[in-house]
Design an enzyme around this catalytic site. Structure first.
Site, mmCIF file in Angstrom:
data_model
loop_
_atom_site.group_PDB
_atom_site.id
_atom_site.type_symbol
_atom_site.label_atom_id
_atom_site.label_comp_id
_atom_site.label_asym_id
_atom_site.label_seq_id
_atom_site.Cartn_x
_atom_site.Cartn_y
_atom_site.Cartn_z
ATOM 1 N N ASP A 162 28.668 -12.605 -29.516
ATOM 2 C CA ASP A 162 28.665 -13.484 -30.688
ATOM 3 C C ASP A 162 29.800 -14.505 -30.588
ATOM 4 O O ASP A 162 30.770 -14.295 -29.865
ATOM 5 C CB ASP A 162 28.861 -12.662 -31.972
ATOM 6 C CG ASP A 162 27.711 -11.685 -32.201
ATOM 7 O OD1 ASP A 162 26.609 -11.952 -31.708
ATOM 8 O OD2 ASP A 162 27.952 -10.666 -32.872
HETATM 9 N N1 URA Z 1 27.650 -6.331 -30.795
HETATM 10 C C1 URA Z 1 27.860 -7.267 -31.740
HETATM 11 O O1 URA Z 1 27.636 -7.037 -32.902
HETATM 12 N N2 URA Z 1 28.315 -8.464 -31.335
HETATM 13 C C2 URA Z 1 28.606 -8.761 -30.044
HETATM 14 O O2 URA Z 1 29.036 -9.871 -29.750
HETATM 15 C C3 URA Z 1 28.380 -7.772 -29.084
HETATM 16 C C4 URA Z 1 27.907 -6.557 -29.485
#
Ligand code: URA
Length: 233
Positions: free
Chosen positions: A103
């Site tokens: 993310d």
């Molecule tokens: N899980 C999440 O919620 N976000 C990420 O970036 C990676 C794993």
């Protein structure tokens, strides 16, 4: 069979222009004889190529690790945001892509490669790659929360999450290892135990661990041992 200039780019990580220059100046030999034809087709498996006397080792694919900073998106191009590909300075960048996604606000280990087949395999739901995250939660995580995360939680999909492993770091901090890669999985797992992620950092992907010498935004090529372990060898 492969063109000599392409071969040199792949071996040496140089640009097409630099490869042409090496050929033109007579620095390249194939099977001991100077070759000044950049378009010469050679067999990358069997031909011996030297550049200024040093033997080349053919490398079609390359693998890098990036310590992704927050605020950058995991994509190859984006009309608005800065992408992870803008942080890596590699030749033939258009052939490269990130393996999976983190993310925008997640930091840490991201593998970048031009090996589509391996990336596909590593991301396949059938092929469970362990990924370890350092998770900081908004509120304290109880032992009961930790057991739930370990055993599998309902994050609103058809199936509960697969068993995970959790190590407590502090009252609000854990190291969480998951084997799946569902959308926003870690954040949704924490929500499933009534909590919220406030900081998320990926520490490992398969057998590859983030190099703690890499500052956020820095990258480096994987060592041959790391590459082999990523391939499961
Ligand atoms: N899980 C999440 O919620 N976000 C990420 O970036 C990676 C794993």
């Amino acid at each position: 069979m492969i063109r000599l200039d392409k071969y040199l780019c792949d071996c040496l990580g140089i640009s097409r222009k630099e490869a042409k220059e090496l050929v033109k100046t007579g620095s390249v030999r194939i099977g001991g004889s100077v070759c000044k034809n950049e378009g010469f087709k050679l067999n990358e498996e069997t031909d011996t190529v030297t550049v200024k006397g040093n033997e080349c080792r053919y490398q079609r694919y390359r693998y890098y690790m990036l310590n992704k900073p927050a605020g950058v998106i995991t994509a190859t191009v984006d009309p608005v945001d800065k992408t992870v590909m803008e942080l890596v300075d590699i030749v033939n960048k258009k052939d490269f892509f990130p393996v999976g996604r983190l993310d925008k606000d997640t930091v840490g280990l991201l593998i970048i490669t031009n090996d589509g087949e391996l990336a596909h395999k590593l991301l396949s739901p059938k092929y469970h790659v362990d990924k370890t995250y350092l998770v900081e939660a908004e509120s304290e995580l109880t032992d009961a929360d930790i057991s739930k995360l370990e055993n599998g939680v309902d994050i609103g999909d058809d199936k509960v999450t697969m068993p995970a492993s959790v190590q407590r770091v502090e009252s609000k901090k854990i190291r969480l290892t998951i084997r799946e890669g569902r959308y926003h999985q870690v954040k949704r797992m924490l929500e499933a135990v009534g909590n919220k992620v406030i900081y998320l950092k990926r520490l490992s992907f398969g057998a590859v661990w983030l190099d703690d010498k890499l500052e956020e935004g820095e990258f480096r090529e994987l060592t041959s041992e790391e590459t082999e372990s990523l391939k499961g060898n």
